[in-house]
Design a protein around this motif. Structure first.
Motif, PDB file in Angstrom:
ATOM      1  N   LYS A   7     -13.264 -54.358 -43.697  1.00  0.00           N
ATOM      2  CA  LYS A   7     -13.143 -52.955 -44.115  1.00  0.00           C
ATOM      3  C   LYS A   7     -13.399 -52.019 -42.943  1.00  0.00           C
ATOM      4  CE  LYS A   7     -14.477 -53.618 -48.970  1.00  0.00           C
ATOM      5  NZ  LYS A   7     -15.503 -53.312 -49.986  1.00  0.00           N
TER       6      LYS A   7
ATOM      7  N   CYS B 124     -18.331 -47.993 -48.873  1.00  0.00           N
ATOM      8  CA  CYS B 124     -16.919 -47.623 -48.843  1.00  0.00           C
ATOM      9  C   CYS B 124     -16.549 -47.041 -50.203  1.00  0.00           C
ATOM     10  CB  CYS B 124     -16.052 -48.843 -48.522  1.00  0.00           C
ATOM     11  SG  CYS B 124     -16.361 -49.513 -46.896  1.00  0.00           S
TER      12      CYS B 124
ATOM     13  N   ARG C 144     -10.511 -49.420 -41.191  1.00  0.00           N
ATOM     14  CA  ARG C 144     -10.732 -47.978 -41.055  1.00  0.00           C
ATOM     15  C   ARG C 144     -10.821 -47.564 -39.597  1.00  0.00           C
ATOM     16  NH1 ARG C 144     -12.032 -50.051 -45.516  1.00  0.00           N
ATOM     17  NH2 ARG C 144     -12.161 -48.912 -47.488  1.00  0.00           N
TER      18      ARG C 144
ATOM     19  N   THR D  94     -12.448 -47.139 -51.850  1.00  0.00           N
ATOM     20  CA  THR D  94     -11.773 -48.322 -52.386  1.00  0.00           C
ATOM     21  C   THR D  94     -11.807 -48.294 -53.899  1.00  0.00           C
ATOM     22  OG1 THR D  94     -13.852 -49.539 -52.206  1.00  0.00           O
ATOM     23  CG2 THR D  94     -12.293 -49.783 -50.404  1.00  0.00           C
TER      24      THR D  94
END
Length: 412
Positions: free
Chosen positions: A339, A323, A343, A326
């Motif tokens: 996460k 990711c 998304r 972030t």
């Protein structure tokens, strides 16, 4: 015995310190008094506690350890027996127990509140949890119990716990919410564990959460409220492919649709287990059948896997999927379930996909498509990590990766 004085040569006793005739010193005066060895034990520091030996009784453990929990109005210490064990075989054992207690003192006051009990239990229990999601689940359930925060823990009864389950209110994002069936069950489970801790440390006398079961109505409500997983429609799959280079993390959903990994498993795919030369990746979790399983890389998603692979190398990451959106340290780029879900829901909203879709639906899509295109039943189970009960297939039939590749490529 008589000896001669070296000075006057007259006879004197060998025990005399000096000659009685001339005064010549025969022996130097010595202090022969020896200090008596004290049996008194080392004094404990103020506020540390106290150890007393109970005598005149035939006890296996005669040494009692007490801890200081406060002071009287006149400044005298208030002591209570150390819990959960107060009596010890030797002084040293009692001393060691006090040392351990003073490293991390816990409250022996039976009048602590339910909130105090919750905080002490969480401090211990959260250390045993590996997932932040589990911690958030407990905190979310606790939010519905504000009506009993200030109660004395020893006064807590089953009716109070049921009251939180039925009438509890939590403020979430500025809105008042009542507990759902799932939350009611979690409240019950939370009190089961928390009061077990309270009983162990004699904060409460009984675990009243375990005196009743979750009602059939709550179980039925919970079952009915659970949404099933659904595959993607042809229109939705087309939308995903059309936006794979436009919307971040659409590629991750497509990788899931053509491999069957669980959301958590996607995030745990290690770069060292991705073989681009032989088109396989290895991973898995949850069950024995699901761990360390080899899944062929479907030709449709190989470019997506390769792009993620190159990105991971550039980032210096050990994991395939990262990711990068972030604002955290590089080591925190790992894709977790939360996460992925966050998304995923954004993508559902942007592309206006079916609102009922959930994070596991890519796995459902893979299995549904595999059955649609007549992929061998056991190949599906091998690839998604489901238990194979057939002894012949599980034990005596040896399958190689080339067979799995042939089967997975049936999916169009």
């Amino acid at each position: 015995m008589l000896i001669k004085c070296p000075e006057c040569e007259l006879q004197v006793s060998d025990k005399a310190l000096s000659c009685p005739h001339c005064g010549f010193p025969l022996k130097s005066e010595q202090n022969t008094v020896r200090r008596r060895k004290s049996n008194k034990r080392r004094r404990l520091p103020n506020g540390f506690g106290q150890i007393s030996e109970i005598k005149n009784r035939n006890l296996r453990k005669p040494f009692r350890a007490m801890v200081t929990v406060g002071k009287t109005s006149t400044g005298r210490p208030i002591s209570k027996p150390l819990k959960p064990e107060s009596y010890f075989s030797t002084y040293n054992d009692a001393y060691a127990a006090l040392v351990e207690y003073n490293k991390n003192p816990y409250d022996l006051d039976p009048d602590i509140t339910v909130k105090d009990l919750y905080e002490r239990w969480c401090e211990v229990y959260f250390k045993t949890l590996k997932s932040d999601t589990s911690k958030r689940t407990i905190k979310a359930a606790w939010a519905y119990c504000s009506s009993i925060y200030d109660m004395r823990a020893k006064d807590l009864r089953a009716r109070h716990i049921k009251g939180c389950m039925e009438e509890g209110v939590a403020i979430i994002k500025g809105e008042k919410r009542c507990p759902t069936a799932g939350v009611k069950s979690r409240i019950k489970s939370m009190f089961n564990l928390m009061l077990d801790y309270g009983v162990e440390y004699e904060i409460v006398d009984r675990n009243y959460a375990r005196t009743f079961n979750v009602s059939d109505d709550i179980i039925k409500e919970s079952t009915e409220s659970k949404r099933g997983h659904i595959p993607y429609s042809d229109r939705e799959l087309k939308l995903l492919w059309e936006n794979v280079d436009m919307i971040p993390y659409v590629d991750v959903i497509l990788i899931q649709c053509y491999s069957g990994w669980r959301p958590q498993e996607l995030g745990l795919l290690e770069l060292r287990n991705v073989d681009l030369d032989n088109d396989t990746f290895t991973g898995g979790m949850k069950t024995e059948a699901g761990m360390n399983r080899v899944v062929p890389i479907h030709p449709k998603i190989k470019p997506l896997i390769k792009a993620r692979y190159e990105e991971a190398i550039e980032l210096g990451s050990d994991y395939l999927i990262n990711c990068t959106d972030t604002k955290t340290h590089r080591s925190n780029n790992m894709l977790t379930y939360d996460k992925f879900r966050h998304r995923f829901l954004k993508i559902v909203e942007i592309l206006k996909l079916n609102e009922e879709h959930r994070a596991h639906d890519g796995r459902v899509q893979f299995i549904t498509a595999a059955k649609k295109y007549k992929v061998d039943e056991y190949a599906i189970k091998y690839m998604v990590g489901h238990q194979i009960s057939d002894v012949t297939e599980k034990v005596y039939t040896k399958r190689d990766v080339s067979w799995l590749k042939t089967e997975i490529e049936k999916i169009k």
